[in-house]
Design an enzyme around this catalytic site. Structure first.
Site, PDB file in Angstrom:
ATOM      1  N   ILE A  35       0.819  -1.215   0.000  1.00 54.20           N
ATOM      2  CA  ILE A  35       0.000   0.000   0.000  1.00 54.20           C
ATOM      3  C   ILE A  35       0.856   1.270   0.000  1.00 54.20           C
ATOM      4  O   ILE A  35       0.343   2.359  -0.231  1.00 54.20           O
ATOM      5  CB  ILE A  35      -1.021   0.040   1.163  1.00 54.20           C
ATOM      6  CG1 ILE A  35      -0.330   0.052   2.518  1.00 54.20           C
ATOM      7  CG2 ILE A  35      -2.018  -1.097   1.029  1.00 54.20           C
ATOM      8  CD1 ILE A  35      -1.264   0.356   3.683  1.00 54.20           C
ATOM      9  N   VAL A  99       8.400  -5.212   8.989  1.00 52.64           N
ATOM     10  CA  VAL A  99       7.305  -6.112   9.358  1.00 52.64           C
ATOM     11  C   VAL A  99       7.915  -7.486   9.570  1.00 52.64           C
ATOM     12  O   VAL A  99       8.585  -8.019   8.677  1.00 52.64           O
ATOM     13  CB  VAL A  99       6.210  -6.158   8.268  1.00 52.64           C
ATOM     14  CG1 VAL A  99       5.134  -7.168   8.637  1.00 52.64           C
ATOM     15  CG2 VAL A  99       5.602  -4.776   8.069  1.00 52.64           C
ATOM     16  N   HIS A 103       8.808 -11.702   4.029  1.00 52.32           N
ATOM     17  CA  HIS A 103       8.186 -11.256   2.785  1.00 52.32           C
ATOM     18  C   HIS A 103       9.250 -10.858   1.775  1.00 52.32           C
ATOM     19  O   HIS A 103      10.330 -10.419   2.131  1.00 52.32           O
ATOM     20  CB  HIS A 103       7.206 -10.102   3.015  1.00 52.32           C
ATOM     21  CG  HIS A 103       7.787  -8.914   3.718  1.00 52.32           C
ATOM     22  ND1 HIS A 103       8.107  -8.909   5.068  1.00 52.32           N
ATOM     23  CD2 HIS A 103       8.086  -7.676   3.264  1.00 52.32           C
ATOM     24  CE1 HIS A 103       8.573  -7.724   5.410  1.00 52.32           C
ATOM     25  NE2 HIS A 103       8.580  -6.966   4.325  1.00 52.32           N
ATOM     26  N   HIS A 105       9.805  -8.482  -1.615  1.00 50.36           N
ATOM     27  CA  HIS A 105       9.313  -7.365  -2.406  1.00 50.36           C
ATOM     28  C   HIS A 105       9.639  -7.665  -3.866  1.00 50.36           C
ATOM     29  O   HIS A 105      10.784  -7.983  -4.181  1.00 50.36           O
ATOM     30  CB  HIS A 105      10.047  -6.076  -2.026  1.00 50.36           C
ATOM     31  CG  HIS A 105       9.843  -5.653  -0.610  1.00 50.36           C
ATOM     32  ND1 HIS A 105       8.949  -4.663  -0.261  1.00 50.36           N
ATOM     33  CD2 HIS A 105      10.423  -6.063   0.543  1.00 50.36           C
ATOM     34  CE1 HIS A 105       8.989  -4.482   1.051  1.00 50.36           C
ATOM     35  NE2 HIS A 105       9.877  -5.330   1.561  1.00 50.36           N
TER      36      HIS A 105
END
Length: 142
Positions: A35, A99, A103, A105
């Site tokens: 986001i 975070v 993950h 990117h």
């Protein structure tokens, strides 16, 4: 090393407690748009397995994330008519992780266009919806 926090934002997204602009999902991974993208089409690929980062994820679970990132990269090249792809993965605060759910990117890149600084601006929802639609279509086209 610090234990995995089941209340991190990505764990909440996986449980459906927080919305996301999903572009891909299988039994092992979820991919959704960032986001606060650094470039249009900036996608995050996360494991469904609870893992803080590369230091505690099981190798097979990490392999699923890598395969998901590979799939998203190929689709992003087409969807955004990109000249290249940047893939990043950070571990622990000293490594740039913010975070604490592993993950990757995946960011489509264009020659001569710089990435925005991390977390510099929240993208308009309409733009995110349009970018998700482009990526989903490219994934379906193969």
């Amino acid at each position: 090393m610090t234990a995995y926090d089941t209340n991190n934002i990505f764990a909440k997204i996986l449980r459906g407690e927080f919305p996301c602009h999903k572009v891909y999902e299988d039994e092992h991974v979820l991919a959704f748009l960032d986001i606060m993208p650094r470039v249009p089409g900036h996608t995050l690929v996360i494991p469904k397995a609870p893992a803080r980062n590369i230091l505690d994820i099981k190798p097979d679970d990490y392999a699923h994330v890598a395969r998901g990132a590979h799939k998203i990269a190929a689709a992003a090249m087409k969807a955004f008519n990109a000249d290249g792809i940047t893939v990043q993965q950070f571990n622990e605060p000293a490594g740039g992780q913010v975070v604490f759910h592993l993950h990757m990117h995946v960011m489509p890149r264009h020659d001569g266009v710089a990435m925005l600084p991390p977390a510099s601006r929240k993208e308009d929802v309409k733009v995110l919806e349009e970018n998700a639609t482009k990526l989903i279509a490219a994934l379906k086209a193969g």
